[in-house]
Write a protein that holds these residues in place. Structure first.
Motif: not given
Length: 319
Positions: A126-137, A250-266
């Protein structure tokens, strides 16, 4: 000034803070802002730097806060005559100085942070894969060493989270697998992290959560634990389990970002007041300049408008 700007931005990035950068990219005289002027806008609306006079700042703060909420950059134009153009957010320049400013605003958001408790095979993958996609580990576990986690940003050989910066962008994964499970999961649940996953079978997780409930951990916090960790993709090997956990993060983070974007546009109802001097609409919740006259409140875009009002309030209060 440019060196100071870079140092300030680097300091905020290192500290994991969110902020927006505003840069003047075009101007038309007469106006105080010039191309290259830049500022940092914090989530509380404060400004560090310079992007023009008092009439420009409220607009920049307003759009910067929107950018921080939806994660999207924008180009804004402040000019005396409205001329809508695709791709540009247009505002009227109501100050007497006139002039036009084009300002580019970019949000800077901290990278998601995966905090791994444990040094199991799942933890290493997990540490190796997370770092590969640019996350802080970060890896925290008794006996953890840099050789086992060569690419991680932090490797700590003591199970102590007290000195770590844990934010809503922190994803905690407990992958101790028999090495201090109870202590690691309890420490994870004592943080404010929104995501806590436990690498274990349903049976083991149920027993351990029951034990922590007896220890006084609240039901609300216990309900946050995702166990077994990861999306259900019938993973069996340590590598597959690590993939399923990263996919869930990734799914949780993306869902949270989408929710924040929707709130900002509302549309959000705001209480705005018209500056009696220049005519600009001012959000009273963040207005820094205010005067009282005959029991009424007046709000201003800048100190200059307030000073002018205060010299002859009876003249401007009725406008």
């Amino acid at each position: 000034m440019f060196d100071q700007f870079l140092s300030k931005a680097d300091e905020l990035l290192t500290d994991g803070q969110s902020f927006a950068i505003a840069v003047v990219v075009r101007y038309q005289a007469p106006i105080s802002g010039k191309p290259g002027n830049k500022a940092i806008i914090f989530p509380d609306g404060k400004i560090w730097g310079w992007i023009g006079g008092g009439c420009a700042q409220p607009v920049v703060v307003k759009e910067a806060l929107k950018a921080l909420a939806d994660g999207q950059p924008r180009l804004i134009r402040i000019s005396p005559s409205s001329s809508p153009e695709e791709g540009i957010v247009d505002y009227s320049m109501t100050c007497h100085s006139g002039g036009t400013l084009d300002i580019y605003i970019e949000p800077v958001l901290p990278k998601p942070h995966i905090l791994i408790l444990g040094r199991s095979p799942v933890a290493k993958t997990l540490a190796r894969l997370g770092k590969a996609i640019g996350y802080a580990i970060s890896v925290v576990a008794p006996g953890a060493d840099r050789e086992s986690f060569p690419d991680s940003d932090l490797v700590q050989a003591e199970l102590d989270l007290g000195q770590l910066k844990i934010t809503p962008q922190t994803f905690i994964v407990v992958s101790t697998q028999g090495e201090g499970d109870e202590e690691a999961l309890e420490q994870a649940l004592l943080t404010e992290a929104a995501y806590v996953a436990f690498v274990a079978s349903k049976t083991k997780a149920s027993k351990l959560l029951g034990y922590l409930k007896e220890r006084g951990v609240t039901v609300d916090r216990l309900s946050k634990v995702r166990a077994p960790a990861g999306l259900d993709i019938t993973a069996t090997s340590p590598e597959e389990i690590a993939v399923s956990i990263l996919a869930e993060i990734i799914q949780v983070n993306g869902t949270k970002a989408a929710s924040q974007k929707h709130q900002a546009q509302s549309p959000v109802p705001k209480h705005e007041a018209k500056d009696p001097i220049c005519g600009m609409m001012v959000d009273v919740s963040i207005a820094k300049h205010k005067s009282e006259f005959h029991g009424n409140s007046f709000y201003f875009c800048c100190s200059g408008c307030k000073q002018k009002f205060d010299t002859q309030p009876e003249k401007y209060a009725l406008l």
